[in-house]
Design a protein around this motif. Sequence first.
Motif, mmCIF file in Angstrom:
data_model
loop_
_atom_site.group_PDB
_atom_site.id
_atom_site.type_symbol
_atom_site.label_atom_id
_atom_site.label_comp_id
_atom_site.label_asym_id
_atom_site.label_seq_id
_atom_site.Cartn_x
_atom_site.Cartn_y
_atom_site.Cartn_z
ATOM 1 N N LEU A 1 0.011 4.835 -28.924
ATOM 2 C CA LEU A 1 -1.310 4.077 -29.028
ATOM 3 C C LEU A 1 -1.912 3.148 -28.109
ATOM 4 O O LEU A 1 -2.823 3.007 -27.611
ATOM 5 N N THR A 2 -0.887 2.148 -28.182
ATOM 6 C CA THR A 2 -1.415 0.771 -27.325
ATOM 7 C C THR A 2 -1.199 1.261 -25.722
ATOM 8 O O THR A 2 -2.206 0.598 -25.223
ATOM 9 N N LEU A 3 -0.392 2.025 -25.359
ATOM 10 C CA LEU A 3 -0.277 2.185 -23.810
ATOM 11 C C LEU A 3 -1.463 2.906 -23.633
ATOM 12 O O LEU A 3 -2.185 2.605 -22.561
ATOM 13 N N LEU A 4 -1.968 3.894 -24.315
ATOM 14 C CA LEU A 4 -3.330 4.555 -23.844
ATOM 15 C C LEU A 4 -4.488 3.645 -24.239
ATOM 16 O O LEU A 4 -5.305 3.683 -23.341
ATOM 17 N N TRP A 5 -4.401 2.833 -24.863
ATOM 18 C CA TRP A 5 -5.705 1.912 -24.973
ATOM 19 C C TRP A 5 -5.694 1.026 -24.029
ATOM 20 O O TRP A 5 -6.888 0.768 -23.653
ATOM 21 N N LEU A 6 -4.518 0.509 -23.770
ATOM 22 C CA LEU A 6 -4.616 -0.677 -22.598
ATOM 23 C C LEU A 6 -4.777 0.212 -21.392
ATOM 24 O O LEU A 6 -5.621 -0.421 -20.490
ATOM 25 N N THR A 7 -4.482 1.416 -21.384
ATOM 26 C CA THR A 7 -4.674 2.201 -19.776
ATOM 27 C C THR A 7 -6.227 2.464 -19.768
ATOM 28 O O THR A 7 -6.899 2.345 -18.638
ATOM 29 N N THR A 8 -6.921 2.851 -20.816
ATOM 30 C CA THR A 8 -8.256 3.021 -20.518
ATOM 31 C C THR A 8 -9.401 1.971 -20.871
ATOM 32 O O THR A 8 -10.331 2.270 -20.360
ATOM 33 N N ARG A 9 -8.977 0.856 -21.399
ATOM 34 C CA ARG A 9 -9.845 -0.163 -21.771
ATOM 35 C C ARG A 9 -9.502 -1.408 -20.975
ATOM 36 O O ARG A 9 -10.386 -2.558 -21.375
ATOM 37 N N THR A 10 -8.630 -1.638 -20.257
ATOM 38 C CA THR A 10 -8.161 -2.939 -19.867
ATOM 39 C C THR A 10 -7.995 -2.918 -18.199
ATOM 40 O O THR A 10 -7.660 -1.595 -17.744
ATOM 41 N N ARG A 11 -7.717 -3.931 -17.444
ATOM 42 C CA ARG A 11 -7.236 -3.748 -16.140
ATOM 43 C C ARG A 11 -5.621 -4.625 -16.329
ATOM 44 O O ARG A 11 -5.435 -4.948 -14.976
ATOM 45 N N SER A 12 -5.297 -5.053 -17.468
ATOM 46 C CA SER A 12 -3.958 -5.663 -17.282
ATOM 47 C C SER A 12 -2.776 -4.844 -16.786
ATOM 48 O O SER A 12 -2.827 -3.654 -16.865
ATOM 49 N N ARG A 13 -1.743 -5.527 -16.448
ATOM 50 C CA ARG A 13 -0.540 -4.797 -15.989
ATOM 51 C C ARG A 13 0.369 -4.186 -16.980
ATOM 52 O O ARG A 13 0.268 -4.828 -18.148
ATOM 53 N N ILE A 14 0.806 -3.251 -16.749
ATOM 54 C CA ILE A 14 1.587 -2.393 -18.062
ATOM 55 C C ILE A 14 2.880 -2.076 -17.271
ATOM 56 O O ILE A 14 3.188 -1.430 -16.506
ATOM 57 N N ALA B 1 -4.699 -10.772 -15.248
ATOM 58 C CA ALA B 1 -3.517 -11.747 -15.342
ATOM 59 C C ALA B 1 -2.468 -11.326 -16.307
ATOM 60 O O ALA B 1 -1.435 -11.724 -16.060
ATOM 61 N N THR B 2 -2.654 -10.525 -17.305
ATOM 62 C CA THR B 2 -1.791 -10.378 -18.373
ATOM 63 C C THR B 2 -0.759 -9.052 -18.066
ATOM 64 O O THR B 2 -1.224 -8.210 -17.574
ATOM 65 N N HIS B 3 0.580 -9.234 -18.223
ATOM 66 C CA HIS B 3 1.342 -8.079 -18.078
ATOM 67 C C HIS B 3 1.777 -7.806 -19.500
ATOM 68 O O HIS B 3 2.453 -8.836 -20.227
ATOM 69 N N PHE B 4 1.529 -6.560 -19.947
ATOM 70 C CA PHE B 4 1.999 -6.120 -21.305
ATOM 71 C C PHE B 4 3.286 -5.333 -21.062
ATOM 72 O O PHE B 4 3.682 -4.517 -20.174
ATOM 73 N N TYR B 5 4.340 -5.395 -21.992
ATOM 74 C CA TYR B 5 5.408 -4.674 -21.939
ATOM 75 C C TYR B 5 5.622 -3.741 -23.347
ATOM 76 O O TYR B 5 5.297 -4.231 -24.447
ATOM 77 N N ILE B 6 5.533 -2.585 -23.023
ATOM 78 C CA ILE B 6 5.554 -1.645 -24.247
ATOM 79 C C ILE B 6 6.674 -0.739 -24.251
ATOM 80 O O ILE B 6 7.164 -0.265 -23.302
ATOM 81 N N GLY B 7 7.197 -0.485 -25.339
ATOM 82 C CA GLY B 7 8.267 0.709 -25.307
ATOM 83 C C GLY B 7 7.653 2.172 -25.310
ATOM 84 O O GLY B 7 6.498 2.167 -25.655
ATOM 85 N N GLY B 8 8.214 3.045 -24.806
ATOM 86 C CA GLY B 8 8.002 4.396 -24.747
ATOM 87 C C GLY B 8 8.013 5.215 -25.770
ATOM 88 O O GLY B 8 8.547 6.259 -25.533
ATOM 89 N N ALA B 9 7.833 4.880 -27.085
ATOM 90 C CA ALA B 9 8.025 5.607 -28.265
ATOM 91 C C ALA B 9 6.609 6.300 -28.737
ATOM 92 O O ALA B 9 5.669 5.658 -28.291
ATOM 93 N N ILE B 10 6.668 6.985 -29.774
ATOM 94 C CA ILE B 10 5.441 7.384 -30.362
ATOM 95 C C ILE B 10 4.887 6.311 -31.278
ATOM 96 O O ILE B 10 5.625 5.204 -31.424
ATOM 97 N N GLY B 11 3.832 6.552 -31.747
ATOM 98 C CA GLY B 11 3.381 5.635 -32.488
ATOM 99 C C GLY B 11 2.501 4.508 -31.964
ATOM 100 O O GLY B 11 1.959 4.599 -30.956
ATOM 101 N N ILE B 12 2.811 3.275 -32.424
ATOM 102 C CA ILE B 12 2.172 2.051 -31.825
ATOM 103 C C ILE B 12 2.280 2.057 -30.368
ATOM 104 O O ILE B 12 1.420 1.718 -29.607
ATOM 105 N N ASP B 13 3.563 2.464 -29.778
ATOM 106 C CA ASP B 13 3.941 2.341 -28.326
ATOM 107 C C ASP B 13 2.822 3.192 -27.603
ATOM 108 O O ASP B 13 2.194 2.871 -26.767
#
Length: 156
Positions: A52-65, A38-50
């Motif tokens: 890293l969190t994009l890849l983490w959410l992609t591989t470990r969750t079913r949240s929308r991104i 049910a959660t929708h994450f908004y992430i910037g498309g830069a290096i670093g935390i952006d």
Amino acid sequence: MDMPTAITITGTRATEDRPHGEYDAIFAEYLAPFADEATHFYIGGAIGIDSLTLLWLTTRTRSRITVAVPDTAVDQPSEARQAIATAQDKGRLSELIELRHSGHPSAEAYHYRNRWMVDRSEFVIAFPRGADRTRGTWYTADYAAGQGKPRLIVPI
């Protein structure tokens, strides 16, 4: 407070001080409790935390991104483009928003992107490096505070 369903993630680009495994543990602790279908994450498309969190959410969750970039995805650094491509290839990216800000690259363009994400969110999770309030992560957290939106600050 009910669990938020729209969350902006913001953070430092400088993540080379820690092994990636440490970030995995940090994200498991601070992102996983919010990450469901049910959660929708908004992430910037830069290096670093952006990225890293994009890849983490992609591989470990079913949240929308949704990934938002200040200009276009091809204008992002290689590491960021690769993270975006991985999310797209795995069918995990709900949207790629290219804001085409005329001032990119600039602090103004990144601030514009960050405001765009916060305006669509109910909650902000910030991963700042240091206490320098002039940095983009703090700008974004302060912008959310000005809108009365709750924030979770996780110093890196």
